[in-house]
Design an enzyme around this catalytic site. Structure first.
Site, mmCIF file in Angstrom:
data_model
loop_
_atom_site.group_PDB
_atom_site.id
_atom_site.type_symbol
_atom_site.label_atom_id
_atom_site.label_comp_id
_atom_site.label_asym_id
_atom_site.label_seq_id
_atom_site.Cartn_x
_atom_site.Cartn_y
_atom_site.Cartn_z
ATOM 1 N N ALA A 92 49.539 56.289 59.136
ATOM 2 C CA ALA A 92 50.326 57.254 59.908
ATOM 3 C C ALA A 92 51.434 57.785 59.008
ATOM 4 O O ALA A 92 52.605 57.415 59.149
ATOM 5 C CB ALA A 92 50.893 56.591 61.160
ATOM 6 N N TRP A 107 53.549 45.324 77.901
ATOM 7 C CA TRP A 107 53.741 46.748 77.597
ATOM 8 C C TRP A 107 55.134 47.055 77.056
ATOM 9 O O TRP A 107 55.621 48.178 77.181
ATOM 10 C CB TRP A 107 53.420 47.633 78.808
ATOM 11 C CG TRP A 107 51.967 47.570 79.173
ATOM 12 C CD1 TRP A 107 51.410 46.906 80.215
ATOM 13 C CD2 TRP A 107 50.878 48.189 78.463
ATOM 14 N NE1 TRP A 107 50.042 47.054 80.222
ATOM 15 C CE2 TRP A 107 49.687 47.850 79.145
ATOM 16 C CE3 TRP A 107 50.789 48.983 77.322
ATOM 17 C CZ2 TRP A 107 48.428 48.278 78.730
ATOM 18 C CZ3 TRP A 107 49.528 49.417 76.915
ATOM 19 C CH2 TRP A 107 48.375 49.068 77.609
ATOM 20 N N LYS A 121 50.713 53.908 54.963
ATOM 21 C CA LYS A 121 50.052 52.818 55.686
ATOM 22 C C LYS A 121 51.092 51.888 56.312
ATOM 23 O O LYS A 121 52.201 51.733 55.793
ATOM 24 C CB LYS A 121 49.134 52.037 54.746
ATOM 25 C CG LYS A 121 47.991 52.871 54.189
ATOM 26 C CD LYS A 121 47.243 52.117 53.107
ATOM 27 C CE LYS A 121 46.230 53.029 52.417
ATOM 28 N NZ LYS A 121 45.624 52.405 51.246
ATOM 29 N N LYS A 143 47.860 49.798 73.027
ATOM 30 C CA LYS A 143 48.251 51.134 72.576
ATOM 31 C C LYS A 143 49.037 50.984 71.279
ATOM 32 O O LYS A 143 49.729 49.987 71.062
ATOM 33 C CB LYS A 143 49.153 51.837 73.604
ATOM 34 C CG LYS A 143 48.462 52.290 74.870
ATOM 35 C CD LYS A 143 47.702 53.587 74.691
ATOM 36 C CE LYS A 143 47.173 54.085 76.040
ATOM 37 N NZ LYS A 143 46.394 55.319 75.919
ATOM 38 N N VAL A 334 41.319 60.427 54.716
ATOM 39 C CA VAL A 334 40.292 61.034 55.572
ATOM 40 C C VAL A 334 38.908 60.696 55.032
ATOM 41 O O VAL A 334 37.990 60.377 55.792
ATOM 42 C CB VAL A 334 40.497 62.558 55.687
ATOM 43 C CG1 VAL A 334 39.311 63.218 56.393
ATOM 44 C CG2 VAL A 334 41.787 62.854 56.439
ATOM 45 N N LEU A 335 38.755 60.733 53.708
ATOM 46 C CA LEU A 335 37.487 60.308 53.109
ATOM 47 C C LEU A 335 37.191 58.855 53.457
ATOM 48 O O LEU A 335 36.055 58.508 53.795
ATOM 49 C CB LEU A 335 37.525 60.477 51.592
ATOM 50 C CG LEU A 335 37.274 61.869 51.023
ATOM 51 C CD1 LEU A 335 37.342 61.824 49.500
ATOM 52 C CD2 LEU A 335 35.930 62.432 51.472
ATOM 53 N N ASP A 357 25.934 67.032 62.676
ATOM 54 C CA ASP A 357 26.176 68.212 63.500
ATOM 55 C C ASP A 357 27.115 69.198 62.796
ATOM 56 O O ASP A 357 28.015 68.806 62.057
ATOM 57 C CB ASP A 357 26.809 67.781 64.829
ATOM 58 C CG ASP A 357 27.241 68.949 65.671
ATOM 59 O OD1 ASP A 357 26.360 69.666 66.172
ATOM 60 O OD2 ASP A 357 28.462 69.168 65.807
ATOM 61 N N GLU A 412 22.193 69.960 60.236
ATOM 62 C CA GLU A 412 22.113 71.102 61.147
ATOM 63 C C GLU A 412 22.843 72.269 60.481
ATOM 64 O O GLU A 412 24.056 72.398 60.594
ATOM 65 C CB GLU A 412 22.748 70.778 62.500
ATOM 66 C CG GLU A 412 22.550 71.896 63.512
ATOM 67 C CD GLU A 412 23.658 71.992 64.545
ATOM 68 O OE1 GLU A 412 23.370 72.470 65.649
ATOM 69 O OE2 GLU A 412 24.804 71.625 64.250
#
Length: 702
Positions: A92, A107, A121, A143, A334-335, A357, A412
């Site tokens: 993040a 919570w 990280k 969460k 992301v990779l 897709d 596709e």
């Protein structure tokens, strides 16, 4: 005559650039031999391959190789440690703080803060209870809490969540810690890659005839045996990756590592895959890495409080047509996320490969929107190509085929990008197959715009055979796209409202139903036999499912009436749907015996416009089609490559297929040394109107 001047220092001509490309890309010479028209673009393949190789090298230098790099799911998310503790990790980069909350902490949003590491990280270790049991038990809700740099407090689901559920009428999904004490253990080994790929495109949720969401267990018990009986050896499962909006057909992914909880638990999906394997059926996942849902509370979007993180920031990060977010494929993390996702589905669920897709959207900065691809090679190279996305696809294919050499990957892509299905060693994309997306469009066009007597045989053959040399295609007459609301299946184009009133075997054939049943079989067989190296059918279309597909949504009052597959229709002996089902089954079983999909492309000896006939040979079989609506032909001469005795092995006019029984299957057809249509031998056959035949040379068979 004076000798030509030598090139200035540092100057390179076309030949020098070609030589440099050939030196850098191991098997580029083979690609250019296959398709010489690619020679002017050798430098593009060189650049792509060098970038692909550089990323692999960097992964090796910094992460210990792609094997380790693609195991992100083993550390990111939350994990039970051997000492009973819990280890948590997230990426993040835009967050000011990261915390874990849930039922385990009452919570309390800030009781368990993560420690900030390098490169965006964050990690957290939660010690076990005194009895060494984990503080977070299996099945408890969690969460991630993000505090943004602007001071917002954001509740999020981990991008690496393995199981999420939506209870009752809640708007958002809940993240469930999935760590069962007795996880499912696979009992059966993966089947070998089929030599001929016959794909049954499936959606678990609509697999019941009842108006409800069907389960993994229902599919395993009720649909898998049908698929096996029909002769399909591959299942393509749609809408498995978790998606908050059911009506998106599974294409608005919110949790990439979670199997959809609508249909059951992760263990029940594993049982489904394992059962398919026990039947010799491979299972492909419809993987969506082309975009992601815009949801933020239960999706990837705005995970760390910024619009970037996993996606391009600003307008480039949004797909205008799909209203979804677009990945930044050049990002290291992301990779890691996407490659780990590929590995996760291969290893955790034992999937045998993927149908990717939205590949066209990935390949080009314009995402294919407003583009009509003409086949001009300049359309596939240059600044319009998103090479970061292409490199990711090369890496994904490299990973899948390195981990499991029998993995199957299908693209596709509507654009027809050259070399997409060539090996990465040639500078290609590395896919095994591409979908032949022009074929269903051709059939719909013919049924919508032309009378039967005006069908152009040459144009049909061109569409079915127009594919790149040595790049394998999956042919299909229709898929889920044609079944969706707003469109019509082939059966509905052919028979329309009469499907509701005239499909009983107790009633005489009407002209509409007769035409529909005969052409439905012929269209599917010629697509199967001539259109590619693989074949695909969407569930229910094999028997002419009568209605479109429409998921529950506000526009239809949340109705499930059209979100189902009425297999009961083909089970009813008094309805004609069984005839189409029988034909589809026997067509697949004959292909299994004879292997035309894995044979070289067919030799088409006739496409006769006046007679409306098409004949071709493939895998030693002689395919004969008479599309004429009224004319039958006696003693019709058909060319063939071999002499000998031929017998009918498939006849669309047979009684069990709803035909008129105009052919005697005991008849022998003898090919004589009489040249016809460029073939050295020929034989005489009777071909009734709207009939397709396959003849086999029994002398060669023996």
């Amino acid at each position: 005559m004076a000798a030509p001047a030598a090139p200035a220092a540092g100057e390179t001509g076309p030949d020098a650039r070609l030589e440099a490309a050939l030196a850098d890309v191991p098997e580029l010479a083979r690609l250019l031999e296959i398709d010489p028209y690619l020679k002017p673009f050798a430098a593009d393949f060189q650049r792509r391959y060098k970038k692909f190789s550089q990323v692999l090298h960097d992964i090796g230098e910094n992460e210990g190789g792609i094997d380790k790099f693609s195991r992100g799911y083993e550390s990111f998310g939350i994990h039970r440690c051997s000492d009973g503790g819990i280890y948590c990790k997230e990426w993040a980069p835009g967050a000011e703080g990261v915390f874990l909350t849930g039922e385990f902490s009452g919570w309390n949003p800030f009781s368990h803060p993560y420690k900030k590491l390098e490169y965006g990280k964050w990690e957290l270790y939660i010690p076990p209870k005194q009895n060494k049991s984990p503080l977070i038990p299996h099945g408890s809700k969690l969460k991630v809490v993000i505090t943004s740099k602007s001071g917002e407090i954001l509740y999020r689901i981990s991008p690496w969540a393995k199981y999420v559920v939506r209870e009752n009428n809640n708007v958002n999904y809940d993240w469930i810690h999935w760590a069962p004490e007795d996880p499912y253990k696979f009992k059966h080994s993966r089947p070998k890659k089929p030599r001929s790929l016959r794909i049954y495109e499936s959606h678990v949720g609509i697999s019941s005839h009842e108006g409800k969401i069907a389960s993994y267990k229902h599919f395993t018990s009720n649909v898998l045996p049908r698929i096996k009986d029909l002769g399909y050896n591959c299942i393509q499962l749609m809408a498995i990756m978790e998606h908050a909006y059911y009506a998106s057909f599974g294409y608005q992914i919110t949790s990439f590592f979670a199997a959809s909880s609508r249909y059951g638990t992760p263990e029940e999906l594993k049982e489904l895959v394992d059962t398919a394997h026990s039947m010799g059926i491979v299972v492909l996942l419809d993987v969506v890495h082309s975009h992601a849902s815009k949801n933020s509370e239960d999706g990837l979007n705005m995970f760390d409080g910024t619009d970037s993180c996993y996606f391009h920031s600003g307008p480039r990060g949004t797909h205008d047509l799909w209203d979804s977010r677009l990945f930044i494929y050049s990002s290291w993390e992301v990779l890691r996320f996407l490659l780990s996702n590929i590995r996760w589905w291969l290893e955790e669920y034992c999937f045998d490969g993927f149908r990717f897709d939205g590949v066209t959207s990935m390949l080009y900065h314009h995402h294919g929107m407003g583009q009509g691809f003409s086949g001009d090679y300049n359309e596939y190279f240059g600044l319009q190509v998103d090479e970061d996305a292409l490199i990711y696809l090369m890496l994904a294919n490299h990973l899948a085929h390195t981990l499991y050499p029998d993995s199957i990957t299908i693209a596709e892509d509507v654009s027809g990008m050259p070399a997409l299905c060539s090996p990465t060693s040639q500078g290609g994309g590395g896919f095994d197959y591409r979908l032949a997306m022009a074929i269903p469009d051709k059939w719909i066009q013919l049924l919508k715009e032309f009378k039967d007597e005006d069908w152009n045989m040459g144009n049909i053959v061109y569409t079915l055979t127009n594919r790149r040399y040595l790049e394998k295609c999956v042919a299909y007459a229709e898929s889920h796209d044609q079944a969706l609301v707003g469109d019509k299946t082939l059966a509905f184009w052919l028979m329309d409202a009469e499907m509701y009133t005239n499909m009983s075997v107790l009633a005489p054939f009407t002209p509409v139903i007769d035409r529909g049943i005969q052409l439905h079989k012929m269209i599917r067989l010629i697509t199967h036999g001539l259109g590619g190296e693989g074949y695909l059918n969407f569930m229910g279309n094999e028997f002419g499912h009568p209605e479109w597909l429409d998921f529950p949504r506000k526009g239809n009052n949340e109705s499930y009436h059209y979100a189902r597959r009425q297999f009961n229709l083909t089970d009813d002996d008094l309805l004609r749907y069984k005839f189409l089902n029988n034909f589809d089954r026997d067509m697949n079983r004959l292909e299994e015996r004879c292997g035309w999909l894995s044979a070289p492309q067919a030799y088409v000896s006739e496409k006769h416009e006046a007679n409306k006939t098409i004949t071709f040979e493939r895998a030693g079989l002689l395919f004969i089609f008479n599309f004429h609506p009224s004319k039958s032909y006696t003693d019709y001469r058909v060319g063939t490559a071999t002499p000998g005795k031929f017998k009918i092995v498939l006849d669309s006019d047979a009684a069990e297929y709803g035909g008129h029984q105009r052919l005697d299957h005991n008849t022998n057809y003898f090919a004589e040394a009489f040249e016809h249509n460029g073939r050295p031998y020929s034989l005489l056959v009777y071909i009734p109107s709207r009939v397709a035949l396959i003849l086999q040379n029994v002398d060669l068979q023996n």
